[in-house]
Motif scaffolding. Structure first.
Motif, PDB file in Angstrom:
ATOM      1  N   LEU A  77      36.862  46.128  49.770  1.00  0.00           N
ATOM      2  CA  LEU A  77      37.487  46.942  48.780  1.00  0.00           C
ATOM      3  C   LEU A  77      39.252  46.775  48.817  1.00  0.00           C
ATOM      4  CD1 LEU A  77      35.645  50.222  48.754  1.00  0.00           C
ATOM      5  CD2 LEU A  77      35.687  48.529  47.052  1.00  0.00           C
ATOM      6  N   SER A  78      39.796  46.784  50.063  1.00  0.00           N
ATOM      7  CA  SER A  78      41.024  46.430  50.173  1.00  0.00           C
ATOM      8  C   SER A  78      41.420  45.073  49.644  1.00  0.00           C
ATOM      9  CB  SER A  78      41.737  46.753  51.558  1.00  0.00           C
ATOM     10  OG  SER A  78      41.301  48.175  52.053  1.00  0.00           O
ATOM     11  N   VAL A  79      40.572  44.025  50.220  1.00  0.00           N
ATOM     12  CA  VAL A  79      40.711  42.532  49.761  1.00  0.00           C
ATOM     13  C   VAL A  79      40.809  42.615  48.178  1.00  0.00           C
ATOM     14  CG1 VAL A  79      40.035  40.477  49.794  1.00  0.00           C
ATOM     15  CG2 VAL A  79      39.944  41.864  51.852  1.00  0.00           C
ATOM     16  N   LEU A  80      39.780  43.190  47.550  1.00  0.00           N
ATOM     17  CA  LEU A  80      39.856  43.302  45.911  1.00  0.00           C
ATOM     18  C   LEU A  80      40.945  43.801  45.610  1.00  0.00           C
ATOM     19  CD1 LEU A  80      35.763  44.014  45.373  1.00  0.00           C
ATOM     20  CD2 LEU A  80      37.077  42.078  44.568  1.00  0.00           C
ATOM     21  N   LYS A  81      41.599  44.905  45.787  1.00  0.00           N
ATOM     22  CA  LYS A  81      42.689  45.503  45.418  1.00  0.00           C
ATOM     23  C   LYS A  81      44.049  44.815  45.600  1.00  0.00           C
ATOM     24  CE  LYS A  81      40.311  50.021  45.225  1.00  0.00           C
ATOM     25  NZ  LYS A  81      40.220  51.321  46.070  1.00  0.00           N
ATOM     26  N   GLU A  82      44.065  44.189  46.710  1.00  0.00           N
ATOM     27  CA  GLU A  82      45.254  43.561  47.284  1.00  0.00           C
ATOM     28  C   GLU A  82      45.374  42.221  46.696  1.00  0.00           C
ATOM     29  OE1 GLU A  82      45.424  43.562  51.193  1.00  0.00           O
ATOM     30  OE2 GLU A  82      45.528  45.778  51.503  1.00  0.00           O
ATOM     31  N   LYS A  83      44.067  41.443  46.483  1.00  0.00           N
ATOM     32  CA  LYS A  83      44.341  39.999  46.171  1.00  0.00           C
ATOM     33  C   LYS A  83      43.922  39.942  44.489  1.00  0.00           C
ATOM     34  CE  LYS A  83      44.892  38.305  50.220  1.00  0.00           C
ATOM     35  NZ  LYS A  83      46.100  37.674  50.704  1.00  0.00           N
ATOM     36  N   PHE A  84      43.245  40.785  43.959  1.00  0.00           N
ATOM     37  CA  PHE A  84      42.848  40.493  42.507  1.00  0.00           C
ATOM     38  C   PHE A  84      43.427  42.033  41.560  1.00  0.00           C
ATOM     39  CE2 PHE A  84      39.863  38.419  45.363  1.00  0.00           C
ATOM     40  CZ  PHE A  84      40.069  37.002  44.792  1.00  0.00           C
ATOM     41  N   GLY A  85      43.617  43.088  42.252  1.00  0.00           N
ATOM     42  CA  GLY A  85      44.107  44.240  41.434  1.00  0.00           C
ATOM     43  C   GLY A  85      43.284  45.087  40.812  1.00  0.00           C
ATOM     44  N   HIS A  86      42.182  44.753  41.531  1.00  0.00           N
ATOM     45  CA  HIS A  86      40.788  45.578  40.943  1.00  0.00           C
ATOM     46  C   HIS A  86      39.900  45.803  41.729  1.00  0.00           C
ATOM     47  CE1 HIS A  86      38.220  42.147  40.580  1.00  0.00           C
ATOM     48  NE2 HIS A  86      39.177  41.535  39.830  1.00  0.00           N
ATOM     49  N   ALA A  87      38.547  46.478  41.675  1.00  0.00           N
ATOM     50  CA  ALA A  87      37.604  46.937  42.892  1.00  0.00           C
ATOM     51  C   ALA A  87      36.244  46.761  42.096  1.00  0.00           C
ATOM     52  CB  ALA A  87      37.412  48.238  43.164  1.00  0.00           C
ATOM     53  N   HIS A  88      36.246  45.228  41.230  1.00  0.00           N
ATOM     54  CA  HIS A  88      34.909  44.893  40.382  1.00  0.00           C
ATOM     55  C   HIS A  88      34.525  43.568  40.740  1.00  0.00           C
ATOM     56  CE1 HIS A  88      37.123  47.693  37.709  1.00  0.00           C
ATOM     57  NE2 HIS A  88      35.865  48.210  37.485  1.00  0.00           N
ATOM     58  N   THR A  89      33.257  43.450  41.039  1.00  0.00           N
ATOM     59  CA  THR A  89      32.420  42.153  41.164  1.00  0.00           C
ATOM     60  C   THR A  89      31.300  42.199  40.299  1.00  0.00           C
ATOM     61  OG1 THR A  89      31.360  42.849  42.977  1.00  0.00           O
ATOM     62  CG2 THR A  89      33.541  41.651  43.431  1.00  0.00           C
ATOM     63  N   GLY A  90      31.017  41.139  39.717  1.00  0.00           N
ATOM     64  CA  GLY A  90      29.705  40.959  38.875  1.00  0.00           C
ATOM     65  C   GLY A  90      29.735  41.918  37.626  1.00  0.00           C
ATOM     66  N   VAL A  91      28.663  42.026  36.935  1.00  0.00           N
ATOM     67  CA  VAL A  91      28.482  42.614  35.595  1.00  0.00           C
ATOM     68  C   VAL A  91      26.999  43.074  35.353  1.00  0.00           C
ATOM     69  CG1 VAL A  91      30.150  41.252  34.257  1.00  0.00           C
ATOM     70  CG2 VAL A  91      27.862  40.439  34.230  1.00  0.00           C
ATOM     71  N   LEU A  92      27.048  44.160  34.634  1.00  0.00           N
ATOM     72  CA  LEU A  92      25.662  44.882  34.202  1.00  0.00           C
ATOM     73  C   LEU A  92      25.412  44.572  32.696  1.00  0.00           C
ATOM     74  CD1 LEU A  92      26.541  48.378  35.148  1.00  0.00           C
ATOM     75  CD2 LEU A  92      25.111  46.901  36.671  1.00  0.00           C
ATOM     76  N   ALA A  93      24.088  44.403  32.586  1.00  0.00           N
ATOM     77  CA  ALA A  93      23.573  44.153  31.362  1.00  0.00           C
ATOM     78  C   ALA A  93      22.392  44.869  31.084  1.00  0.00           C
ATOM     79  CB  ALA A  93      23.093  42.475  31.217  1.00  0.00           C
ATOM     80  N   THR A  94      22.176  45.200  29.952  1.00  0.00           N
ATOM     81  CA  THR A  94      20.780  45.792  29.340  1.00  0.00           C
ATOM     82  C   THR A  94      19.675  44.835  28.737  1.00  0.00           C
ATOM     83  OG1 THR A  94      21.765  46.269  27.133  1.00  0.00           O
ATOM     84  CG2 THR A  94      21.802  48.037  28.587  1.00  0.00           C
ATOM     85  N   VAL A  95      18.623  45.029  28.893  1.00  0.00           N
ATOM     86  CA  VAL A  95      17.543  44.119  28.322  1.00  0.00           C
ATOM     87  C   VAL A  95      17.259  44.435  26.909  1.00  0.00           C
ATOM     88  CG1 VAL A  95      15.168  43.151  28.821  1.00  0.00           C
ATOM     89  CG2 VAL A  95      16.695  44.038  30.834  1.00  0.00           C
TER      90      VAL A  95
END
Length: 268
Positions: free
Chosen positions: A233-251
């Motif tokens: 979580l710290s790596v995401l925020k420090e290196k990318f400025g967010h805490a997201h990976t991947g996406v959600l989708a409906t069928v």
């Protein structure tokens, strides 16, 4: 237009427990993946006893024991066989439990096992349900589903995203940390975020990408040991400025999905 290729498929038979790798599965409109989050471990102090445990309806994550709150659950290897309905639990290769989820007395054994196991663990700071309480196996493994969000979804992540995040963290990352349903190859790192709002064909099914996935502490836990080992979580925020990976989708429409199938954009 070809966008990416399906590299791996996963379901998670019991919410918060071990992923199981698949070669294919079927997507159903408005339902998602049969067998994914089909069971859960509900805290009995959740006070939802108006129906039988096999048909407990969807509830929010705080009512269930999950790895995000109880990381030690990751140390257990849990396998479910939909044909025999047996749930098998192992730790470091040693079988601790094998029980039939279709029999009430066997379900009681499962509930008792996890109640005792959770009593030996320490919850994460900030856990939604930090109190140690008895749990009960809920769900029937067929029609019930307990995803994190009431609107049923599937999760998709790019292998290139994982590779890039791992490079920044200085570690090779086990994809199971992120509990995806679909891992795809052939996309640029982080480009799955550009798919939000778009309609796609995945195998023979049609889906709509709805949102980025905001991550919790579960991604910092080694999926083999249950230990916190990488501060992602710290790596995401420090290196990318967010805490997201991947996406959600409906069928949107039913269809089969298999390893090697194509993910393609249908609308811009």
């Amino acid at each position: 237009m070809k966008l990416a290729t399906v590299k791996q498929l996963f379901i998670h038979p019991v919410k918060g427990l071990t992923p199981q790798i698949c070669q294919n599965f079927f997507l159903t409109s408005g339902y998602g993946i049969k067998g994914d989050r089909a069971f859960a471990l509900m805290f009995l102090d959740s006070d939802n006893q108006t129906v039988g445990p096999e048909i407990i309806p969807w509830m929010s994550k705080k009512h269930f024991a999950v790895q995000n709150d109880w990381p030690g659950l990751a140390a257990l290897n849990c396998e479910f066989d939909p044909e025999t309905r047996f749930l098998t639990v192992r730790h470091q290769g040693v079988e601790l439990l094998k029980a039939n989820t279709g029999l009430s007395e066997e379900r009681d054994r499962i509930s008792a096992f996890f109640t005792d196991y959770l009593n030996s663990l320490t919850p994460n700071k900030g856990a939604r349900h930090p109190q140690k309480a008895a749990v009960q196996l809920v769900g029937n493994g067929k029609t019930t589903r307990y995803p994190d969000r009431e609107i049923v979804h599937i999760s998709i992540i790019s292998q290139a995203t994982m590779d890039d995040l791992g490079e920044k963290a200085g570690k090779i990352l086990d994809i199971r940390r992120f509990r995806p349903n679909v891992v795809v190859d052939g996309m640029d790192a982080w480009s799955e975020f550009d798919l939000v709002g778009k309609q796609l064909r995945l195998g023979n099914a049609q889906i709509t990408v709805t949102a980025k996935i905001g991550r919790c502490m579960n991604i910092e836990v080694d999926p083999e040991t249950g230990d916190h080992d990488i501060p992602l979580l710290s790596v995401l925020k420090e290196k990318f400025g967010h805490a997201h990976t991947g996406v959600l989708a409906t069928v949107d429409s039913d269809g089969d999905v298999a390893v090697g199938d194509i993910l393609q954009i249908l609308s811009d």
